[in-house]
Structure formats: C-alpha cells, structure tokens
Design an enzyme around this catalytic site. Structure first.
Site, PDB file in Angstrom:
ATOM      1  N   ASP A  31      17.840  42.556  29.320  1.00 13.62           N
ATOM      2  CA  ASP A  31      16.624  43.329  29.622  1.00 13.62           C
ATOM      3  C   ASP A  31      16.541  43.480  31.140  1.00 13.62           C
ATOM      4  O   ASP A  31      16.753  42.504  31.870  1.00 13.62           O
ATOM      5  CB  ASP A  31      15.389  42.586  29.087  1.00 13.62           C
ATOM      6  CG  ASP A  31      14.192  43.506  28.898  1.00 13.62           C
ATOM      7  OD1 ASP A  31      13.649  43.554  27.786  1.00 13.62           O
ATOM      8  OD2 ASP A  31      13.809  44.201  29.872  1.00 13.62           O
ATOM      9  N   ASN A  32      16.246  44.675  31.614  1.00 16.97           N
ATOM     10  CA  ASN A  32      16.139  44.866  33.076  1.00 16.97           C
ATOM     11  C   ASN A  32      14.695  44.665  33.562  1.00 16.97           C
ATOM     12  O   ASN A  32      14.401  44.894  34.725  1.00 16.97           O
ATOM     13  CB  ASN A  32      16.669  46.244  33.494  1.00 16.97           C
ATOM     14  CG  ASN A  32      15.830  47.392  32.966  1.00 16.97           C
ATOM     15  OD1 ASN A  32      14.829  47.173  32.282  1.00 16.97           O
ATOM     16  ND2 ASN A  32      16.220  48.615  33.289  1.00 16.97           N
ATOM     17  N   ASP A  67      20.419  45.804  33.605  1.00 21.66           N
ATOM     18  CA  ASP A  67      20.296  47.113  32.977  1.00 21.66           C
ATOM     19  C   ASP A  67      21.434  47.265  31.967  1.00 21.66           C
ATOM     20  O   ASP A  67      22.558  46.832  32.240  1.00 21.66           O
ATOM     21  CB  ASP A  67      20.402  48.185  34.067  1.00 21.66           C
ATOM     22  CG  ASP A  67      19.954  49.528  33.565  1.00 21.66           C
ATOM     23  OD1 ASP A  67      18.921  50.023  34.052  1.00 21.66           O
ATOM     24  OD2 ASP A  67      20.638  50.113  32.688  1.00 21.66           O
ATOM     25  N   LYS A 111       9.929  55.532  26.552  1.00 15.58           N
ATOM     26  CA  LYS A 111       9.265  55.928  25.297  1.00 15.58           C
ATOM     27  C   LYS A 111       7.943  56.670  25.447  1.00 15.58           C
ATOM     28  O   LYS A 111       7.237  56.841  24.463  1.00 15.58           O
ATOM     29  CB  LYS A 111       9.041  54.693  24.445  1.00 15.58           C
ATOM     30  CG  LYS A 111       8.149  53.663  25.132  1.00 15.58           C
ATOM     31  CD  LYS A 111       7.418  52.797  24.149  1.00 15.58           C
ATOM     32  CE  LYS A 111       6.298  52.072  24.823  1.00 15.58           C
ATOM     33  NZ  LYS A 111       5.403  51.400  23.939  1.00 15.58           N
ATOM     34  N   SER A 151      12.769  57.203  16.325  1.00 17.51           N
ATOM     35  CA  SER A 151      11.326  57.439  16.365  1.00 17.51           C
ATOM     36  C   SER A 151      10.929  58.534  15.398  1.00 17.51           C
ATOM     37  O   SER A 151      11.701  59.477  15.147  1.00 17.51           O
ATOM     38  CB  SER A 151      10.946  57.865  17.777  1.00 17.51           C
ATOM     39  OG  SER A 151       9.604  58.307  17.799  1.00 17.51           O
ATOM     40  N   TYR A 198      11.073  63.255  24.845  1.00 16.69           N
ATOM     41  CA  TYR A 198      11.282  61.898  24.300  1.00 16.69           C
ATOM     42  C   TYR A 198      11.864  61.995  22.885  1.00 16.69           C
ATOM     43  O   TYR A 198      12.890  61.394  22.573  1.00 16.69           O
ATOM     44  CB  TYR A 198       9.957  61.117  24.284  1.00 16.69           C
ATOM     45  CG  TYR A 198      10.002  59.916  23.373  1.00 16.69           C
ATOM     46  CD1 TYR A 198      10.764  58.804  23.713  1.00 16.69           C
ATOM     47  CD2 TYR A 198       9.330  59.908  22.149  1.00 16.69           C
ATOM     48  CE1 TYR A 198      10.844  57.703  22.856  1.00 16.69           C
ATOM     49  CE2 TYR A 198       9.399  58.819  21.299  1.00 16.69           C
ATOM     50  CZ  TYR A 198      10.158  57.724  21.650  1.00 16.69           C
ATOM     51  OH  TYR A 198      10.252  56.659  20.795  1.00 16.69           O
ATOM     52  N   LYS A 202      15.758  61.056  21.325  1.00 21.46           N
ATOM     53  CA  LYS A 202      16.053  60.227  20.151  1.00 21.46           C
ATOM     54  C   LYS A 202      16.874  61.026  19.135  1.00 21.46           C
ATOM     55  O   LYS A 202      17.785  60.506  18.505  1.00 21.46           O
ATOM     56  CB  LYS A 202      14.747  59.729  19.507  1.00 21.46           C
ATOM     57  CG  LYS A 202      14.002  58.719  20.356  1.00 21.46           C
ATOM     58  CD  LYS A 202      14.769  57.415  20.456  1.00 21.46           C
ATOM     59  CE  LYS A 202      14.120  56.406  21.349  1.00 21.46           C
ATOM     60  NZ  LYS A 202      14.888  55.167  21.506  1.00 21.46           N
ATOM     61  N   PHE A 227       7.245  54.589  13.311  1.00 21.72           N
ATOM     62  CA  PHE A 227       5.995  55.329  13.405  1.00 21.72           C
ATOM     63  C   PHE A 227       5.189  54.656  14.525  1.00 21.72           C
ATOM     64  O   PHE A 227       5.714  54.521  15.625  1.00 21.72           O
ATOM     65  CB  PHE A 227       5.353  55.455  12.010  1.00 21.72           C
ATOM     66  CG  PHE A 227       6.096  56.540  11.241  1.00 21.72           C
ATOM     67  CD1 PHE A 227       7.408  56.332  10.803  1.00 21.72           C
ATOM     68  CD2 PHE A 227       5.545  57.793  11.064  1.00 21.72           C
ATOM     69  CE1 PHE A 227       8.135  57.357  10.185  1.00 21.72           C
ATOM     70  CE2 PHE A 227       6.257  58.821  10.434  1.00 21.72           C
ATOM     71  CZ  PHE A 227       7.549  58.594  10.002  1.00 21.72           C
ATOM     72  N   ASN A 228       3.971  54.228  14.336  1.00 18.41           N
ATOM     73  CA  ASN A 228       3.210  53.751  15.503  1.00 18.41           C
ATOM     74  C   ASN A 228       2.943  52.247  15.424  1.00 18.41           C
ATOM     75  O   ASN A 228       1.969  51.835  14.786  1.00 18.41           O
ATOM     76  CB  ASN A 228       1.901  54.534  15.624  1.00 18.41           C
ATOM     77  CG  ASN A 228       2.149  55.972  16.025  1.00 18.41           C
ATOM     78  OD1 ASN A 228       2.744  56.738  15.274  1.00 18.41           O
ATOM     79  ND2 ASN A 228       1.721  56.349  17.213  1.00 18.41           N
ATOM     80  N   GLY A 346       2.537  67.925  23.823  1.00 19.49           N
ATOM     81  CA  GLY A 346       3.606  67.269  23.056  1.00 19.49           C
ATOM     82  C   GLY A 346       3.120  66.529  21.826  1.00 19.49           C
ATOM     83  O   GLY A 346       3.919  66.037  21.036  1.00 19.49           O
TER      84      GLY A 346
HETATM   85  C1  UD1 Z   1       5.027  58.810  19.650  1.00 24.26           C
HETATM   86  C2  UD1 Z   1       5.856  58.895  18.382  1.00 24.26           C
HETATM   87  C3  UD1 Z   1       6.108  57.508  17.843  1.00 24.26           C
HETATM   88  C4  UD1 Z   1       6.697  56.604  18.936  1.00 24.26           C
HETATM   89  C5  UD1 Z   1       5.835  56.618  20.166  1.00 24.26           C
HETATM   90  C6  UD1 Z   1       6.497  55.898  21.318  1.00 24.26           C
HETATM   91  C7  UD1 Z   1       5.161  61.055  17.435  1.00 24.26           C
HETATM   92  C8  UD1 Z   1       4.440  61.724  16.328  1.00 24.26           C
HETATM   93  N1  UD1 Z   1       5.153  59.715  17.391  1.00 24.26           N
HETATM   94  O1  UD1 Z   1       3.808  58.249  19.283  1.00 24.26           O
HETATM   95  O2  UD1 Z   1       7.012  57.567  16.756  1.00 24.26           O
HETATM   96  O3  UD1 Z   1       6.811  55.277  18.438  1.00 24.26           O
HETATM   97  O4  UD1 Z   1       5.633  57.971  20.588  1.00 24.26           O
HETATM   98  O5  UD1 Z   1       5.693  55.939  22.452  1.00 24.26           O
HETATM   99  O6  UD1 Z   1       5.731  61.671  18.321  1.00 24.26           O
HETATM  100  N2  UD1 Z   1      -4.204  58.889  22.210  1.00 24.26           N
HETATM  101  C9  UD1 Z   1      -5.455  59.069  22.748  1.00 24.26           C
HETATM  102  N3  UD1 Z   1      -5.738  58.439  23.929  1.00 24.26           N
HETATM  103  C10 UD1 Z   1      -4.846  57.652  24.589  1.00 24.26           C
HETATM  104  C11 UD1 Z   1      -3.567  57.463  24.017  1.00 24.26           C
HETATM  105  C12 UD1 Z   1      -3.267  58.104  22.826  1.00 24.26           C
HETATM  106  O7  UD1 Z   1      -6.281  59.784  22.206  1.00 24.26           O
HETATM  107  O8  UD1 Z   1      -5.158  57.129  25.663  1.00 24.26           O
HETATM  108  C13 UD1 Z   1      -3.881  59.577  20.949  1.00 24.26           C
HETATM  109  C14 UD1 Z   1      -2.705  60.534  21.099  1.00 24.26           C
HETATM  110  O9  UD1 Z   1      -3.112  61.764  21.585  1.00 24.26           O
HETATM  111  C15 UD1 Z   1      -2.171  60.548  19.670  1.00 24.26           C
HETATM  112  C16 UD1 Z   1      -2.477  59.151  19.136  1.00 24.26           C
HETATM  113  O10 UD1 Z   1      -3.480  58.606  20.008  1.00 24.26           O
HETATM  114  O11 UD1 Z   1      -2.874  61.497  18.927  1.00 24.26           O
HETATM  115  C17 UD1 Z   1      -1.276  58.220  19.172  1.00 24.26           C
HETATM  116  O12 UD1 Z   1      -0.689  58.315  20.468  1.00 24.26           O
HETATM  117  P1  UD1 Z   1       0.406  57.276  20.984  1.00 24.26           P
HETATM  118  O13 UD1 Z   1      -0.034  55.892  20.725  1.00 24.26           O
HETATM  119  O14 UD1 Z   1       0.759  57.656  22.381  1.00 24.26           O
HETATM  120  O15 UD1 Z   1       1.641  57.503  20.047  1.00 24.26           O
HETATM  121  P2  UD1 Z   1       2.405  58.882  19.612  1.00 24.26           P
HETATM  122  O16 UD1 Z   1       2.477  59.814  20.748  1.00 24.26           O
HETATM  123  O17 UD1 Z   1       1.813  59.331  18.320  1.00 24.26           O
END
Ligand code: UD1
Length: 381
Positions: A31-32, A67, A111, A151, A198, A202, A227-228, A346
């Site tokens: 890990d860097n 790295d 990411k 992802s 991003y 992937k 997913f998330n 995005g």
């Molecule tokens: C994206 C990928 C996911 C990946 C992740 C890595 C998609 C659909 N999903 O997640 O597979 O693991 O990137 O980073 O592309 N939000 C807010 N306020 C904030 C932050 C986020 O409203 O401050 C909202 C975003 O607009 C989004 C949701 O929360 O609608 C989830 O966002 P986030 O947690 O950043 O993940 P994804 O972009 O969905």
C-alpha cells in the site's frame, strides 16, 4: 498460504485482509498510503492477535509501503516468496509450485467519480496502465489467480426491467441472454452506457483482463463489481478512514455527524425515484469483503474456475440517499443537516445489483442489514 493484497490498508482492502486472516491466510499487503494510514496495519495486527490468542500457530501480516507500480520493490517481494529451494526442504501445496502466493487481490485504484472527470489521465494511468504492468509481472511469477476490484460503475445508465442489473448488461464479448421475465437480449461486448472516466477505467481493465484470460487459459480472473460499500467491522477497530477528503455518501454523512462538515450536500432531488434522490445498493463492507473470499475459494479450490468472470457484489435492495440519511439520524438520535443542490456530474438515477450469479456460482450472499451498517458505524464513531 499467502495472498497478495494490493491496496490492503484502504477501506475495502483492510476489511478483506481481516477476513483473510480470520480464514487462516497470511497476507502480504502492498500500500502506498495515498488514501490510507499505517494505523490500519496496527489495528489489523491487534485484531489478529486477539483472534488467535493462545493459539500455537497464526497467520502473518507482511507489509510494504510502496506503490504497486514500483517494479523493483514488487520483484523483491515476489522473489522472497519463490518456493523452489524451500520446496525441496519442506514441500507445500502451492498454486504453481513456484511461489507460496496462492492469489492476488488488487484494490489499488483511484475511485472518486467527480475527480475522475477532472483528472482522467491520472485515473487511466494508475487504474489501467498500472494494472497492465502489474499483471505482466504477476504472469512472469506464475501468480495467475487474480481477484480484481471492479465496480457497478461499468454499467452506467441502464434501466433493467426488474430494477436490478444482471452482469449481462456489461460484457466483453457479444452475449445472447434471457432476463428473469424470459425476454431475449443481446449485449454487444464493448457497448456500454458508462457515465464517467472512473467507470470507464474499470471497464477497460475488465476488457484487458478478459483478453488476457483468452490468450492464456491458465489465468483465473474474477472481476467483482462492487455496488456501494458502507459500514465497518463489528469490532469498530477498523473502518473507513480516508486520507483525502471523502466524496462518497456515507463518509461525508459521518463528517457531518462529527461536525467537520456543516451539512450534507444532497446531489439531486429531482430524480424520478420515490423521494427524488438517487437510489443505490448499499452493502455492508464485511459482506463485500467475504465476497472476495468466496471468489478466492473458487479459484484456489480442488477444481478451480479458469478464465475471466464477472460478479455483482450487492444486496439486490435499493435505498435512496434520503433513506440513508434518515437511517443514520434514527440510529444516532441526532439530526443530520442537509443542503439540497443540483445533480452531480457522472451520477445515475438508480444502481442496484442482481446478486443471483454470485449466490449460485460463488455460494455467497449478503447477511447484514442497513441497520447493522448504521450500528457498526455508530460504534466506530
Ligand atoms: C460509484 C459507483 C460504485 C463505486 C463508487 C466508488 C456508480 C453507480 N456507482 O458510486 O460502484 O463503488 O463509485 O467511489 O457509479 N451523494 C450526495 N452527497 C454527497 C455524496 C454523495 O448526495 O456528499 C449522492 C451521490 O450523488 C449519489 C449517492 O449519494 O447519488 C451515492 O454516491 P457515492 O457514495 O459517491 O457513490 P456512487 O457515485 O454511487
């Protein structure tokens, strides 16, 4: 048996390393520290010592601060794990007979979706070019059991009839398939609806790994489409602790709860969803980490799966951004101020996994609920 964990001190990397250690694997972590701290290593050591207390034998953690693109250091590590001479004295069952590293899990990627739009070359350089060179080296050392962090972002803006996205929506060769309603589809490999660099990085990695597995059938490559991930280990000793300002939803919510950020900016309240905010599939990070062990078991088992394969790691359930905020408010008993604003570039409206493929082929499914995520996070806080 050693598993090489690249990016093993980050959020998902540290949780996966911990699950590997519990399972009895020794881990070699590279890990860097670009988005993690060395304290994660101390915490893993602590968890391991407590878990194996009183046991005569326990797995080890080997750590290198470097790295993954640093070829000289990576070669040094791989040479240390060659087993040719060692095997003569003490034969061990290994993946290839040439190394005691049975598998490789690669987390070392950037990411953040918004950042990838601002800095696409940095993303392609680290995530794509870095992975190509790394795979070349791994192939040379006959380490060909590869678990790749992909992802859900590879799907982009798709609208499956069930609301859940099956893996067939993004393939690397033209595929004819039937959905759960019996409707026939054809997905043309390479044709996707990706909305940001991003996700594209992937997708490119997956396409390259698919070509690699075709060219050399001795590779076993599992691309896990996350997913998330949210939550943390129930011990609350490890959790999400990014060095760079977080951009994902849950770490920002946490910063609002600790008072470091005054309010959560909610990106988009005009999506066509039940409350106007976007829907995601939030999966407990321990479930996600266990998904890596399931994938590893499939490639190192008695009849290992060869070739390139993709798997969704998600719950199959969707929650809105507002529902996540409410769940954390209810668990903590404190309000979380929000500040609604326009959609983030995005982003997509909805992204929920069809998890059946991982259930049938990897014998893996999620076990934890959103409430478990919130409870564990509160303990971590
Ligand atoms: C994206 C990928 C996911 C990946 C992740 C890595 C998609 C659909 N999903 O997640 O597979 O693991 O990137 O980073 O592309 N939000 C807010 N306020 C904030 C932050 C986020 O409203 O401050 C909202 C975003 O607009 C989004 C949701 O929360 O609608 C989830 O966002 P986030 O947690 O950043 O993940 P994804 O972009 O969905």
């Amino acid at each position: 048996q050693y598993v090489l964990v690249v990016g093993g001190l980050g959020y998902i990397g540290s949780h996966t390393s911990w699950e590997l250690l519990k399972e009895g694997y020794s881990v070699i972590i590279l890990d860097n520290l670009s988005n993690s701290y060395k304290t994660a290593l101390e915490r893993l050591e602590r968890l391991k010592s407590e878990h194996y207390k009183g046991k005569a034998c326990q797995p080890s953690i080997e750590f290198y601060e470097c790295d993954y693109r640093n070829e000289a250091i990576v070669r040094f590590i791989l040479n240390r794990h060659k087993t040719t001479e060692q095997d003569i004295k003490n034969p061990q069952p290994t993946a290839t007979g040439q190394t005691d590293i049975v598998g490789l899990i690669h987390f070392a990627a950037y990411k953040a979706v918004p950042e990838s739009i601002q800095q696409p070359l940095r993303y392609y350089s680290n995530n794509v070019a870095g992975m190509i060179d790394f795979c070349t080296l791994m192939g040379e050392y006959e380490i060909k059991n590869f678990i790749f962090s992909s992802s859900a972002a590879v799907y982009g803006e798709v609208t499956p009839p069930t609301g859940r996205i099956p893996e067939d929506y993004c393939t690397h060769k033209t595929t004819d398939w039937t959905d759960v309603n019996g409707n026939a589809h054809t997905t043309h490999g390479g044709c996707t609806a990706i909305t940001n660099p991003y996700g594209r990085s992937k997708w490119m990695c997956e396409a390259i790994l698919n070509d690699l597995a075709i060219s050399d059938p001795s590779w076993s490559i599992m691309a896990l489409r996350y997913f998330n991930p949210i939550g943390c280990d129930p011990s609350a000793i490890i959790g999400e602790d990014p060095r760079t300002p977080p951009q994902n939803l849950m770490p920002v919510v946490i910063k609002v709860m600790t008072g470091e950020i005054p309010a959560l900016t909610v990106f988009g309240t005009d999506w066509e969803t039940r409350d106007g905010t976007a829907i995601r599939d939030f999966i407990h990070v321990t479930d996600l980490a266990r998904g890596h062990l399931a994938a590893l078991a499939a490639v190192v088992g008695a009849s290992p799966i060869k070739g390139f394969h993709t798997f969704n790691l998600g719950t199959g359930r969707g929650q809105t951004v507002k529902e996540i905020v409410t769940a954390m408010e209810t668990t903590s008993g404190k309000p979380i101020p929000t500040n609604p604003t326009g959609r983030r570039e995005g982003d997509v409206k909805m992204c929920v996994a069809e998890p059946v493929k991982a259930a049938t082929q990897l014998h893996w499914q999620t076990e934890k609920s959103l409430q478990d995520c919130c409870d564990d996070l509160m303990r971590f806080l």
